[in-house]
Design a protein around this motif. Structure first.
Motif, PDB file in Angstrom:
ATOM      1  N   VAL A  78       0.841  -1.194   0.000  1.00  0.00           N
ATOM      2  CA  VAL A  78       0.000   0.000   0.000  1.00  0.00           C
ATOM      3  C   VAL A  78       0.879   1.248   0.000  1.00  0.00           C
ATOM      4  CG1 VAL A  78      -1.802  -1.239   1.239  1.00  0.00           C
ATOM      5  CG2 VAL A  78      -0.251   0.236   2.506  1.00  0.00           C
ATOM      6  N   LEU A  79       0.366   2.258  -0.628  1.00  0.00           N
ATOM      7  CA  LEU A  79       1.082   3.525  -0.757  1.00  0.00           C
ATOM      8  C   LEU A  79       0.099   4.639  -0.433  1.00  0.00           C
ATOM      9  CD1 LEU A  79       3.342   4.538  -3.740  1.00  0.00           C
ATOM     10  CD2 LEU A  79       1.516   6.031  -2.978  1.00  0.00           C
ATOM     11  N   ALA A  80       0.552   5.618   0.339  1.00  0.00           N
ATOM     12  CA  ALA A  80      -0.317   6.756   0.670  1.00  0.00           C
ATOM     13  C   ALA A  80       0.527   7.990   0.919  1.00  0.00           C
ATOM     14  CB  ALA A  80      -1.163   6.439   1.902  1.00  0.00           C
ATOM     15  N   ASP A  81       0.054   9.124   0.473  1.00  0.00           N
ATOM     16  CA  ASP A  81       0.645  10.413   0.823  1.00  0.00           C
ATOM     17  C   ASP A  81      -0.265  11.054   1.854  1.00  0.00           C
ATOM     18  OD1 ASP A  81       2.590   9.892  -1.018  1.00  0.00           O
ATOM     19  OD2 ASP A  81       1.887  11.311  -2.516  1.00  0.00           O
TER      20      ASP A  81
ATOM     21  N   VAL B  67      -4.266   1.614   6.076  1.00  0.00           N
ATOM     22  CA  VAL B  67      -2.916   2.191   6.096  1.00  0.00           C
ATOM     23  C   VAL B  67      -2.458   2.403   7.535  1.00  0.00           C
ATOM     24  CG1 VAL B  67      -1.499   4.130   5.340  1.00  0.00           C
ATOM     25  CG2 VAL B  67      -3.330   3.295   3.856  1.00  0.00           C
ATOM     26  N   ARG B  68      -3.346   2.940   8.361  1.00  0.00           N
ATOM     27  CA  ARG B  68      -3.004   3.171   9.771  1.00  0.00           C
ATOM     28  C   ARG B  68      -2.658   1.862  10.485  1.00  0.00           C
ATOM     29  NH1 ARG B  68      -8.007   6.615  10.010  1.00  0.00           N
ATOM     30  NH2 ARG B  68      -7.353   8.803   9.862  1.00  0.00           N
TER      31      ARG B  68
ATOM     32  N   ALA C 215       3.901  -2.002  12.330  1.00  0.00           N
ATOM     33  CA  ALA C 215       5.340  -1.851  12.111  1.00  0.00           C
ATOM     34  C   ALA C 215       6.002  -0.921  13.122  1.00  0.00           C
ATOM     35  CB  ALA C 215       5.597  -1.343  10.693  1.00  0.00           C
ATOM     36  N   PHE C 216       5.323   0.199  13.450  1.00  0.00           N
ATOM     37  CA  PHE C 216       5.932   1.233  14.296  1.00  0.00           C
ATOM     38  C   PHE C 216       5.383   1.272  15.721  1.00  0.00           C
ATOM     39  CE2 PHE C 216       6.495   3.021   9.997  1.00  0.00           C
ATOM     40  CZ  PHE C 216       7.866   3.199  10.007  1.00  0.00           C
TER      41      PHE C 216
ATOM     42  N   GLY D 228      -0.781   9.654  13.924  1.00  0.00           N
ATOM     43  CA  GLY D 228      -1.913  10.537  13.638  1.00  0.00           C
ATOM     44  C   GLY D 228      -2.105  10.785  12.159  1.00  0.00           C
ATOM     45  N   MET D 229      -2.034   9.744  11.357  1.00  0.00           N
ATOM     46  CA  MET D 229      -2.219   9.875   9.904  1.00  0.00           C
ATOM     47  C   MET D 229      -3.576  10.469   9.571  1.00  0.00           C
ATOM     48  SD  MET D 229      -1.012   6.508   7.889  1.00  0.00           S
ATOM     49  CE  MET D 229       0.519   5.708   8.301  1.00  0.00           C
TER      50      MET D 229
END
Length: 495
Positions: A197-200, A253-254, A260-261, A266-267
């Motif tokens: 997945v990819l997100a800006d 995505v969150r 992982a983190f 706060g995306m």
């Protein structure tokens, strides 16, 4: 190789223009740089693309490495792009591996985080100013070639079928290249990882490191800042293997970020989200007769290391001056064979290095995770190995094979040395010519259109002939007039 720029053509193919000497298919970064180089050299160039003509504000590529920035510097674009992006001096991978770019022997001793569309805007402007003829919404349906040129069969926006003719064609039209298929080139390889997945996104809390990558358990994730308040996020979780077409929302995505983190920073405010899979593939031949492949049409690999767009741009820089030299009668057509011999090994190396990084990130079994830990320790503590890896990832460590008994500098990247005129080598390369750097004066009355002569700013005694792509064609540590003339005849054509 500098020519008189042609009057910029319309963005359609309706404007009367000279028959193109080269048709470039694909208007991504690779095709734009290549077409701009050829037009700057004075050639008639058409840039064909099946998409409508526009610069999208959505892109997967997001990083420029040192060697690519040097190539863009040689085209007068690097400083402009640097001002728009975020420069990073180091990255952390897997929580422990610390990779520093500031030790690279380059003016660009950093990673530049910048959306691909900003690179495309700069390259398109340059191509237009040089006179490239844009032919959008035109799909390649086939081609044939003979001893004199290539006939490209296309379908126009209204469905009409037509033919375009040129001396050479370059397919820079991506992973599903119609040009590659038309010349019958296979694309062997396989999918390495699915449902990435990819997100800006914007973040309420900034990561501790400016560029952060983590692989924990069955997930990995990556953040990089664009400098405009948005971050590029790339993530994957082992238990979410779904087709690329499966809808993606910000909560998924969150969740990957949290795995992982440990939290999602706060995306919010995603301006783009996408799901994709990553392949490792490479065409066996980058040249078939008068047709060439470049960029993703020639090779694709995982996004690990951010080398995709960079490798394609360097393909273009290698091929453009060779096509120009042959078409202007300054080089034997056999020079074009060196595109394959020089760039195919680089593409293969990038497949190996990017694939190695992604496999370490996906490590599942205890022994593969132990290997990741061991490699991290080695790279953190063994300087020569770390420098070699960084030179490869950044692109400055690649050299092209040279004949035996030649100077050790032959085939190597030329650093951006200071010149006696107060300038730099890569400023001199902006003319698109070979650059001869000598310890004593040298004059030429017949090669001024393809050769610039410079003096060292230092007291160095080596004579160096630098190719238009910034690699060393010939060198000598002692005066060698006969050898120099032979090298000039070979590389720049007879006087």
């Amino acid at each position: 190789m500098k020519g008189t720029p042609r009057t910029p053509a319309s963005s359609t193919d309706a404007t009367p223009t000279p028959t193109p000497e080269v048709i470039v298919v694909g208007s991504g970064p690779t095709g734009l740089l290549l077409a701009g180089d050829l037009a700057t050299a004075g050639l008639a160039v058409a840039l064909v693309d099946k998409r409508p003509h526009k610069i999208s504000n959505l892109s997967r590529a997001f990083a420029l490495h040192a060697r690519t920035l040097e190539q863009l510097d040689a085209r007068g674009l690097a400083d402009e792009l640097e001002a728009k992006g975020e420069t990073l001096s180091d990255i952390r991978l897997f929580g422990a591996l610390h990779m520093r770019f500031d030790a690279l022997p380059s003016r660009f001793n950093h990673l530049l985080v910048l959306p691909q569309y900003e690179v495309e805007r700069a390259l398109e402007r340059r191509a237009r100013e040089a006179g490239v003829r844009f032919v959008p919404e035109t799909e390649v349906t086939g081609l044939s070639q003979d001893t004199d040129g290539v006939t490209l069969r296309v379908r126009r926006p209204d469905g009409e079928r037509a033919e375009l003719r040129a001396a050479y064609v370059v397919g820079a039209d991506g992973m599903r290249s119609a040009v590659r298929q038309a010349i019958g080139q296979p694309f062997p390889g396989r999918s390495v990882i699915r449902s990435v997945v990819l997100a800006d996104v914007r973040l309420d809390e900034e990561p501790a490191q400016t560029l952060t990558a983590r692989a924990v358990g069955d997930a990995f994730a990556f953040f990089a800042p664009f400098g405009d308040g948005y971050y590029r996020f790339i993530g994957w979780r082992r238990d979410r293997d779904v087709p690329d077409s499966t809808p993606l929302d910000l909560e998924e995505v969150r969740e990957i970020a949290r795995r992982a983190f440990g939290h999602d920073y706060g995306m919010r405010d995603a301006r783009w989200m996408s799901r994709f899979h990553s392949d490792e593939r490479q065409a066996p031949a980058y040249r078939v007769g008068r047709v060439f492949l470049a960029g993703d049409a020639a090779h694709v690999h995982t996004p690990a290391g951010g080398q995709g767009m960079n490798t394609g741009l360097q393909d273009a820089a290698n091929l453009s001056w060779k096509l120009a030299a042959v078409l202007r009668g300054h080089a034997d057509p056999a020079l074009l064979d060196t595109y394959q011999s020089e760039r195919h090994p680089v593409g293969r190396s990038v497949l190996r290095s990017s694939g190695g990084i992604i496999r370490l990130a996906m490590a599942r079994r205890p022994w593969t995770r132990a290997l990741r830990t061991a490699l991290t320790t080695v790279l953190n503590h063994v300087g020569p190995i770390r420098r070699r890896v960084m030179a490869q990832v950044s692109g400055i460590g690649y050299a092209y094979a040279a004949p035996r008994d030649t100077h050790p500098l032959t085939g190597r990247r030329a650093p951006d040395v200071a010149l006696a005129n107060g300038g730099r080598l890569y400023e001199s390369l902006r003319e698109g010519r070979f650059v001869l750097i000598t310890p004593q004066p040298y004059t030429t009355a017949t090669r001024n259109d393809r050769l610039s002569v410079e003096r060292w700013a230092s007291n160095r005694r080596t004579t160096v002939l630098v190719r238009p792509d910034g690699y060393i064609a010939w060198a000598s540590d002692t005066p060698d007039p006969a050898g120099l003339e032979a090298a000039l005849d070979r590389w720049t054509g007879g006087s």
